[in-house]
Design an enzyme around this catalytic site. Structure first.
Site, PDB file in Angstrom:
ATOM      1  CE1 TYR A 207      -9.896  -3.345   9.694  1.00  0.00           C
ATOM      2  CE2 TYR A 207      -7.847  -2.523  10.624  1.00  0.00           C
ATOM      3  CZ  TYR A 207      -8.523  -3.442   9.834  1.00  0.00           C
ATOM      4  OH  TYR A 207      -7.830  -4.447   9.218  1.00  0.00           O
TER       5      TYR A 207
ATOM      6  CB  SER B  33      -5.094  -5.607  10.556  1.00  0.00           C
ATOM      7  OG  SER B  33      -4.322  -4.430  10.408  1.00  0.00           O
TER       8      SER B  33
END
Length: 281
Positions: free
Chosen positions: A149, A136
Protein backbone atom coordinates in the site's frame (compact mmCIF):
# COMPACT_ATOMS: atom_id res chain seq x y z
CA UNK A 1 -20.85 29.33 -5.15
CA UNK A 2 -19.62 28.21 -8.56
CA UNK A 3 -21.28 25.12 -10.00
CA UNK A 4 -18.75 22.60 -11.33
CA UNK A 5 -18.60 19.31 -13.15
CA UNK A 6 -16.59 16.50 -11.57
CA UNK A 7 -15.28 13.11 -12.67
CA UNK A 8 -14.65 10.88 -9.66
CA UNK A 9 -13.48 7.27 -9.65
CA UNK A 10 -14.74 4.79 -7.07
CA UNK A 11 -17.94 6.48 -5.89
CA UNK A 12 -19.76 3.47 -4.45
CA UNK A 13 -18.26 3.91 -0.97
CA UNK A 14 -15.76 5.83 1.15
CA UNK A 15 -14.52 9.26 0.16
CA UNK A 16 -15.81 8.85 -3.38
CA UNK A 17 -19.35 8.33 -2.16
CA UNK A 18 -19.14 11.13 0.41
CA UNK A 19 -17.74 13.59 -2.13
CA UNK A 20 -20.44 12.68 -4.64
CA UNK A 21 -23.30 13.09 -2.19
CA UNK A 22 -22.09 16.49 -1.00
CA UNK A 23 -21.48 17.75 -4.53
CA UNK A 24 -24.88 16.63 -5.81
CA UNK A 25 -26.64 18.20 -2.83
CA UNK A 26 -25.05 21.55 -3.60
CA UNK A 27 -25.99 21.37 -7.29
CA UNK A 28 -22.79 20.24 -9.01
CA UNK A 29 -22.67 17.59 -11.74
CA UNK A 30 -20.82 14.34 -11.07
CA UNK A 31 -19.81 11.54 -13.37
CA UNK A 32 -18.82 8.75 -11.02
CA UNK A 33 -17.23 5.43 -11.86
CA UNK A 34 -18.16 2.17 -10.16
CA UNK A 35 -17.79 -1.52 -10.82
CA UNK A 36 -21.47 -2.13 -10.01
CA UNK A 37 -24.07 0.52 -10.88
CA UNK A 38 -26.50 -1.09 -8.46
CA UNK A 39 -24.51 0.40 -5.58
CA UNK A 40 -25.33 3.93 -6.74
CA UNK A 41 -28.88 3.33 -7.99
CA UNK A 42 -30.18 5.64 -5.27
CA UNK A 43 -28.06 8.51 -6.56
CA UNK A 44 -29.10 7.86 -10.15
CA UNK A 45 -32.74 7.94 -9.08
CA UNK A 46 -32.45 11.03 -6.90
CA UNK A 47 -30.25 13.07 -9.24
CA UNK A 48 -31.14 11.92 -12.78
CA UNK A 49 -30.05 15.22 -14.33
CA UNK A 50 -26.77 15.74 -12.48
CA UNK A 51 -25.37 12.27 -11.73
CA UNK A 52 -24.02 9.82 -14.30
CA UNK A 53 -22.65 6.40 -13.35
CA UNK A 54 -20.06 4.71 -15.56
CA UNK A 55 -18.76 1.17 -15.17
CA UNK A 56 -14.97 1.16 -14.82
CA UNK A 57 -12.29 -1.18 -13.56
CA UNK A 58 -9.26 1.07 -13.17
CA UNK A 59 -6.90 -1.84 -13.80
CA UNK A 60 -8.08 -1.69 -17.46
CA UNK A 61 -6.10 1.09 -19.14
CA UNK A 62 -8.06 0.95 -22.39
CA UNK A 63 -11.31 1.26 -20.44
CA UNK A 64 -9.98 4.26 -18.50
CA UNK A 65 -9.18 6.08 -21.74
CA UNK A 66 -12.55 5.22 -23.24
CA UNK A 67 -14.48 6.42 -20.18
CA UNK A 68 -12.48 9.64 -19.87
CA UNK A 69 -12.80 10.47 -23.56
CA UNK A 70 -16.52 9.69 -23.54
CA UNK A 71 -17.07 11.72 -20.38
CA UNK A 72 -15.45 14.89 -21.71
CA UNK A 73 -17.31 14.51 -25.00
CA UNK A 74 -20.63 14.04 -23.23
CA UNK A 75 -20.26 16.75 -20.62
CA UNK A 76 -18.37 19.31 -22.70
CA UNK A 77 -16.18 20.42 -19.80
CA UNK A 78 -15.02 18.69 -16.64
CA UNK A 79 -13.62 21.05 -14.03
CA UNK A 80 -12.26 18.55 -11.52
CA UNK A 81 -10.93 15.02 -11.95
CA UNK A 82 -10.68 13.06 -8.69
CA UNK A 83 -8.54 9.92 -8.71
CA UNK A 84 -10.05 8.14 -5.74
CA UNK A 85 -10.39 4.42 -6.57
CA UNK A 86 -8.12 2.28 -4.44
CA UNK A 87 -7.94 -0.05 -1.46
CA UNK A 88 -5.75 -1.17 1.41
CA UNK A 89 -3.76 -4.40 1.59
CA UNK A 90 -2.35 -5.62 4.87
CA UNK A 91 0.28 -8.22 5.67
CA UNK A 92 4.03 -8.66 5.74
CA UNK A 93 5.70 -8.44 2.34
CA UNK A 94 6.52 -12.15 2.49
CA UNK A 95 2.89 -13.03 3.18
CA UNK A 96 1.48 -11.33 0.08
CA UNK A 97 0.81 -13.36 -3.05
CA UNK A 98 2.11 -12.31 -6.46
CA UNK A 99 -1.49 -11.74 -7.52
CA UNK A 100 -2.12 -9.42 -4.56
CA UNK A 101 1.05 -7.45 -5.30
CA UNK A 102 0.16 -7.06 -8.95
CA UNK A 103 -3.46 -6.10 -8.35
CA UNK A 104 -2.86 -3.36 -5.79
CA UNK A 105 -0.17 -1.79 -7.98
CA UNK A 106 -2.49 -1.97 -10.99
CA UNK A 107 -5.32 -0.38 -9.02
CA UNK A 108 -3.76 2.21 -6.73
CA UNK A 109 -0.73 3.22 -8.78
CA UNK A 110 -1.02 2.36 -12.46
CA UNK A 111 -4.77 3.03 -12.51
CA UNK A 112 -4.28 6.49 -11.00
CA UNK A 113 -1.43 7.29 -13.37
CA UNK A 114 -3.45 6.29 -16.43
CA UNK A 115 -6.54 8.21 -15.29
CA UNK A 116 -4.51 11.40 -14.95
CA UNK A 117 -2.67 10.83 -18.23
CA UNK A 118 -5.99 10.27 -20.00
CA UNK A 119 -7.49 13.47 -18.60
CA UNK A 120 -4.55 15.78 -19.32
CA UNK A 121 -5.15 16.34 -23.08
CA UNK A 122 -8.76 17.30 -22.35
CA UNK A 123 -7.85 19.62 -19.48
CA UNK A 124 -5.21 21.30 -21.63
CA UNK A 125 -7.67 21.65 -24.48
CA UNK A 126 -10.27 23.37 -22.32
CA UNK A 127 -7.71 25.75 -20.83
CA UNK A 128 -7.31 24.35 -17.34
CA UNK A 129 -8.89 22.41 -14.52
CA UNK A 130 -8.02 20.62 -11.31
CA UNK A 131 -6.73 17.13 -10.58
CA UNK A 132 -7.17 15.73 -7.08
CA UNK A 133 -5.31 12.55 -6.19
CA UNK A 134 -6.53 10.80 -3.07
CA UNK A 135 -3.41 9.47 -1.38
CA UNK A 136 -2.89 8.98 2.35
CA UNK A 137 -0.55 10.18 5.05
CA UNK A 138 0.80 6.72 4.28
CA UNK A 139 2.29 8.39 1.22
CA UNK A 140 4.79 10.03 3.61
CA UNK A 141 4.82 7.68 6.61
CA UNK A 142 5.35 3.90 6.45
CA UNK A 143 4.18 1.24 8.87
CA UNK A 144 5.06 -2.47 9.00
CA UNK A 145 2.46 -4.75 7.48
CA UNK A 146 1.47 -2.23 4.82
CA UNK A 147 4.42 -2.29 2.43
CA UNK A 148 2.61 -2.59 -0.89
CA UNK A 149 0.00 0.00 0.00
CA UNK A 150 2.81 2.39 0.89
CA UNK A 151 4.61 1.52 -2.33
CA UNK A 152 1.56 2.60 -4.34
CA UNK A 153 0.98 5.81 -2.38
CA UNK A 154 4.63 6.88 -2.31
CA UNK A 155 4.74 6.15 -6.02
CA UNK A 156 1.64 8.14 -6.96
CA UNK A 157 2.79 11.09 -4.87
CA UNK A 158 6.09 11.28 -6.76
CA UNK A 159 4.21 11.05 -10.05
CA UNK A 160 1.75 13.79 -9.11
CA UNK A 161 4.41 16.15 -7.77
CA UNK A 162 6.29 15.92 -11.05
CA UNK A 163 3.14 16.28 -13.15
CA UNK A 164 2.01 19.29 -11.12
CA UNK A 165 5.06 21.23 -12.31
CA UNK A 166 4.57 20.06 -15.90
CA UNK A 167 0.95 21.17 -16.21
CA UNK A 168 0.93 24.35 -14.14
CA UNK A 169 1.67 26.46 -17.26
CA UNK A 170 -1.57 25.12 -18.78
CA UNK A 171 -3.69 26.32 -15.87
CA UNK A 172 -4.07 22.80 -14.46
CA UNK A 173 -3.68 22.45 -10.70
CA UNK A 174 -2.79 19.21 -8.91
CA UNK A 175 -3.54 18.46 -5.27
CA UNK A 176 -2.43 15.35 -3.37
CA UNK A 177 -4.82 14.64 -0.48
CA UNK A 178 -3.30 12.79 2.48
CA UNK A 179 -6.08 11.71 4.87
CA UNK A 180 -5.41 10.04 8.16
CA UNK A 181 -7.54 7.24 9.55
CA UNK A 182 -11.23 7.76 8.77
CA UNK A 183 -14.41 5.87 9.50
CA UNK A 184 -14.89 4.57 5.97
CA UNK A 185 -15.14 1.15 4.34
CA UNK A 186 -11.46 1.48 3.44
CA UNK A 187 -10.62 0.54 7.01
CA UNK A 188 -13.71 -1.33 8.13
CA UNK A 189 -14.96 -3.02 4.97
CA UNK A 190 -12.84 -3.11 1.84
CA UNK A 191 -9.39 -3.67 3.34
CA UNK A 192 -7.77 -6.90 2.15
CA UNK A 193 -5.55 -9.08 4.34
CA UNK A 194 -2.89 -11.55 3.25
CA UNK A 195 -2.81 -15.19 4.29
CA UNK A 196 -0.98 -14.67 7.57
CA UNK A 197 2.02 -16.82 8.45
CA UNK A 198 2.57 -18.12 12.01
CA UNK A 199 6.21 -17.01 11.76
CA UNK A 200 4.98 -13.39 11.96
CA UNK A 201 2.79 -13.80 15.03
CA UNK A 202 3.78 -11.14 17.54
CA UNK A 203 5.68 -9.31 14.81
CA UNK A 204 5.04 -5.58 14.16
CA UNK A 205 3.82 -6.62 10.71
CA UNK A 206 0.62 -7.91 12.33
CA UNK A 207 -0.12 -4.83 14.44
CA UNK A 208 -2.67 -3.80 11.83
CA UNK A 209 -5.08 -6.46 13.14
CA UNK A 210 -5.88 -4.31 16.15
CA UNK A 211 -6.26 -1.21 13.99
CA UNK A 212 -8.80 -2.94 11.74
CA UNK A 213 -10.86 -4.07 14.75
CA UNK A 214 -12.73 -1.07 16.22
CA UNK A 215 -13.45 -3.07 19.40
CA UNK A 216 -9.71 -3.35 20.04
CA UNK A 217 -8.15 -0.33 18.37
CA UNK A 218 -11.03 2.09 18.77
CA UNK A 219 -12.72 3.97 15.96
CA UNK A 220 -10.62 6.03 13.57
CA UNK A 221 -10.67 9.74 14.45
CA UNK A 222 -11.34 11.08 10.96
CA UNK A 223 -14.83 12.19 9.92
CA UNK A 224 -15.31 11.33 6.23
CA UNK A 225 -17.93 14.07 5.80
CA UNK A 226 -15.66 16.81 7.15
CA UNK A 227 -12.72 15.48 5.13
CA UNK A 228 -14.78 15.44 1.92
CA UNK A 229 -15.93 19.01 2.60
CA UNK A 230 -12.31 20.20 2.92
CA UNK A 231 -11.41 18.44 -0.34
CA UNK A 232 -14.27 20.24 -2.10
CA UNK A 233 -13.21 23.56 -0.54
CA UNK A 234 -9.65 23.09 -1.83
CA UNK A 235 -10.81 23.60 -5.41
CA UNK A 236 -11.44 27.27 -4.58
CA UNK A 237 -7.77 27.78 -3.67
CA UNK A 238 -5.57 29.40 -6.30
CA UNK A 239 -2.91 28.21 -6.77
CA UNK A 240 -3.88 24.64 -5.99
CA UNK A 241 -2.30 23.32 -2.78
CA UNK A 242 0.16 20.59 -3.74
CA UNK A 243 -0.52 18.59 -0.59
CA UNK A 244 -3.32 18.63 1.94
CA UNK A 245 -3.14 16.54 5.12
CA UNK A 246 -6.49 15.74 6.73
CA UNK A 247 -6.56 14.75 10.40
CA UNK A 248 -4.54 16.05 13.34
CA UNK A 249 -3.01 12.64 14.08
CA UNK A 250 -1.97 12.29 10.45
CA UNK A 251 -0.33 15.72 10.45
CA UNK A 252 1.50 15.10 13.74
CA UNK A 253 2.81 11.75 12.48
CA UNK A 254 3.86 13.21 9.14
CA UNK A 255 5.74 16.12 10.70
CA UNK A 256 7.51 13.84 13.21
CA UNK A 257 8.50 11.43 10.44
CA UNK A 258 9.82 14.17 8.16
CA UNK A 259 11.82 15.76 10.99
CA UNK A 260 13.44 12.42 11.75
CA UNK A 261 14.17 11.89 8.06
CA UNK A 262 15.79 15.31 7.75
CA UNK A 263 17.93 14.62 10.81
CA UNK A 264 19.12 11.41 9.17
CA UNK A 265 20.02 13.25 5.96
CA UNK A 266 21.82 16.03 7.80
CA UNK A 267 23.92 13.45 9.66
CA UNK A 268 25.23 12.31 6.27
CA UNK A 269 26.68 15.68 5.21
CA UNK A 270 30.28 14.48 5.42
CA UNK A 271 29.52 11.15 3.77
CA UNK A 272 27.72 12.81 0.84
CA UNK A 273 30.55 15.30 0.29
CA UNK A 274 33.17 12.55 0.44
CA UNK A 275 31.94 11.15 -2.88
CA UNK A 276 32.39 14.43 -4.86
CA UNK A 277 35.42 15.21 -6.98
CA UNK A 278 37.77 17.50 -5.00
CA UNK A 279 37.35 21.22 -5.83
CA UNK A 280 39.10 22.16 -9.04
CA UNK A 281 39.03 18.63 -10.51
Amino acid sequence: MTSRTWLITGVSSGFGRELTEQLLKRGDRVLGTVRDTGKVADLTGTYPDTFIAEILDVTDTAAIRAVVDRSFERLGRIDVVVSNAGYGLFGAAEELSDAQVGHIIATNLTGSIQLIRSALPHLRGQGGGRIIQISSYGGQVAFPGNSLYHATKWGIEGFCESVAAEVMPFGIGVTIVEPGGARTQFRYGSAQVADLMPEYEGNPAHAFQEMLDPDKGGLAPGDPARMAARIIDSVEADPAPLRMVLGSQALDSTIATLRKRIEGFEAQTGLAASTDFPPGH
